[in-house]
Scaffold this active site. Sequence first.
Site, PDB file in Angstrom:
ATOM      1  N   GLY A  12       1.196   2.904  -0.460  1.00 36.24           N
ATOM      2  CA  GLY A  12       1.126   2.082  -1.664  1.00 36.24           C
ATOM      3  C   GLY A  12       0.982   2.864  -2.954  1.00 36.24           C
ATOM      4  O   GLY A  12       0.508   2.325  -3.948  1.00 36.24           O
ATOM      5  N   SER A  13       1.426   4.142  -2.965  1.00 32.89           N
ATOM      6  CA  SER A  13       1.286   4.901  -4.213  1.00 32.89           C
ATOM      7  C   SER A  13       2.198   4.317  -5.287  1.00 32.89           C
ATOM      8  O   SER A  13       1.835   4.269  -6.471  1.00 32.89           O
ATOM      9  CB  SER A  13       1.559   6.392  -3.996  1.00 32.89           C
ATOM     10  OG  SER A  13       2.926   6.646  -3.812  1.00 32.89           O
ATOM     11  N   LEU A  85       9.000  -1.778   5.498  1.00 34.39           N
ATOM     12  CA  LEU A  85       9.997  -1.297   6.463  1.00 34.39           C
ATOM     13  C   LEU A  85      10.736  -2.384   7.238  1.00 34.39           C
ATOM     14  O   LEU A  85      11.653  -2.077   7.991  1.00 34.39           O
ATOM     15  CB  LEU A  85       9.322  -0.338   7.454  1.00 34.39           C
ATOM     16  CG  LEU A  85       8.702   0.915   6.819  1.00 34.39           C
ATOM     17  CD1 LEU A  85       8.041   1.781   7.878  1.00 34.39           C
ATOM     18  CD2 LEU A  85       9.740   1.718   6.058  1.00 34.39           C
ATOM     19  N   ASN A 102      14.216  -3.093  -4.016  1.00 35.56           N
ATOM     20  CA  ASN A 102      13.632  -2.062  -3.165  1.00 35.56           C
ATOM     21  C   ASN A 102      13.912  -0.700  -3.795  1.00 35.56           C
ATOM     22  O   ASN A 102      14.846  -0.549  -4.585  1.00 35.56           O
ATOM     23  CB  ASN A 102      14.280  -2.129  -1.777  1.00 35.56           C
ATOM     24  CG  ASN A 102      13.698  -1.109  -0.825  1.00 35.56           C
ATOM     25  OD1 ASN A 102      12.482  -0.932  -0.743  1.00 35.56           O
ATOM     26  ND2 ASN A 102      14.564  -0.423  -0.106  1.00 35.56           N
ATOM     27  N   HIS A 104      14.635   3.324  -2.610  1.00 35.39           N
ATOM     28  CA  HIS A 104      14.948   4.194  -1.471  1.00 35.39           C
ATOM     29  C   HIS A 104      14.866   5.649  -1.948  1.00 35.39           C
ATOM     30  O   HIS A 104      15.389   5.971  -3.014  1.00 35.39           O
ATOM     31  CB  HIS A 104      16.353   3.885  -0.939  1.00 35.39           C
ATOM     32  CG  HIS A 104      16.680   4.666   0.292  1.00 35.39           C
ATOM     33  ND1 HIS A 104      16.174   4.325   1.527  1.00 35.39           N
ATOM     34  CD2 HIS A 104      17.402   5.795   0.471  1.00 35.39           C
ATOM     35  CE1 HIS A 104      16.593   5.211   2.421  1.00 35.39           C
ATOM     36  NE2 HIS A 104      17.342   6.108   1.806  1.00 35.39           N
ATOM     37  N   GLU A 174      10.071   8.509  -8.380  1.00 35.17           N
ATOM     38  CA  GLU A 174       9.699   7.121  -8.043  1.00 35.17           C
ATOM     39  C   GLU A 174       8.612   6.607  -8.968  1.00 35.17           C
ATOM     40  O   GLU A 174       8.714   5.510  -9.530  1.00 35.17           O
ATOM     41  CB  GLU A 174       9.195   7.048  -6.601  1.00 35.17           C
ATOM     42  CG  GLU A 174      10.263   7.343  -5.583  1.00 35.17           C
ATOM     43  CD  GLU A 174       9.788   7.126  -4.160  1.00 35.17           C
ATOM     44  OE1 GLU A 174      10.636   6.801  -3.338  1.00 35.17           O
ATOM     45  OE2 GLU A 174       8.599   7.278  -3.872  1.00 35.17           O
TER      46      GLU A 174
HETATM   47  C1  GRF Z   1       8.735   5.617  -1.056  1.00 37.51           C
HETATM   48  O1  GRF Z   1       9.248   6.894  -0.812  1.00 37.51           O
HETATM   49  C2  GRF Z   1       9.850   4.634  -1.219  1.00 37.51           C
HETATM   50  O2  GRF Z   1      10.994   5.186  -1.766  1.00 37.51           O
HETATM   51  C3  GRF Z   1      10.110   4.218   0.196  1.00 37.51           C
HETATM   52  O3  GRF Z   1       8.841   4.199   0.812  1.00 37.51           O
HETATM   53  C4  GRF Z   1       7.970   5.099   0.156  1.00 37.51           C
HETATM   54  C5  GRF Z   1       6.714   4.372  -0.217  1.00 37.51           C
HETATM   55  O4  GRF Z   1       5.706   5.251  -0.624  1.00 37.51           O
HETATM   56  N1  GRF Z   1      10.835   2.971   0.252  1.00 37.51           N
HETATM   57  P1  GRF Z   1       4.311   4.679  -1.143  1.00 37.51           P
HETATM   58  O5  GRF Z   1       3.740   3.815  -0.039  1.00 37.51           O
HETATM   59  O6  GRF Z   1       4.576   3.901  -2.373  1.00 37.51           O
HETATM   60  O7  GRF Z   1       3.457   5.884  -1.394  1.00 37.51           O
END
Ligand code: GRF
Length: 188
Positions: A12-13, A85, A102, A104, A174
Amino acid sequence: MHASQFFISGSGSNAERIITHFQKHESIKVALLLSNNSEAYGLQRAAQYNIATLVFNKAQFRESDEVVEVLKAAGITHIVLAGFLWLIPQNLLSTFPGRIINIHPALLPKFGGKGMYGMRVHEAVKQAGETETGITIHEVNAHYDEGKILSQQKCSIEKSDTPEDIARKVQQLEHRYYPLVIEKWITS
Ligand code: GRF
């Protein structure tokens, strides 16, 4: 007021970056964080910001309208996936047409599809000898990683970069861009 909501499965970062980005926003409120994994650290992160959370199982998600009903009752207008997922079922897709996105961790259409998540993506990118990678933010449809692409951001890969180095570079993109793209997507 738009009410967004997150589906996550793990750390959840990204969810935390998104929550803090919209904390004082005038028209967008993060209303709810959902996860299929009761151990997901992101649930604790959300609680720290007083965001309501909900955990659901596969039957509730795939074989009933329970989740859809919760979202409707909460007045949710947009859904953001961040590390979630499972495929999104038809009842959610048709209730929120074009309203689910979403992120990726690679440049789709390369390195996407079922089973391509987490370090597997970065390992495949390294294995393929790519000189650049990045992030793809896209609409969600009934297939993994195939919806319309809204935004891509790139970073370069050095020969000496390990998959972990690549993961770090991608995560920086991200955290920097996902909140901004979400804001533009919801407000435009
Ligand atoms: C991220 O790398 C995102 O691109 C992918 O899942 C990961 C989630 O990371 N879909 P976090 O849980 O937000 O740290």
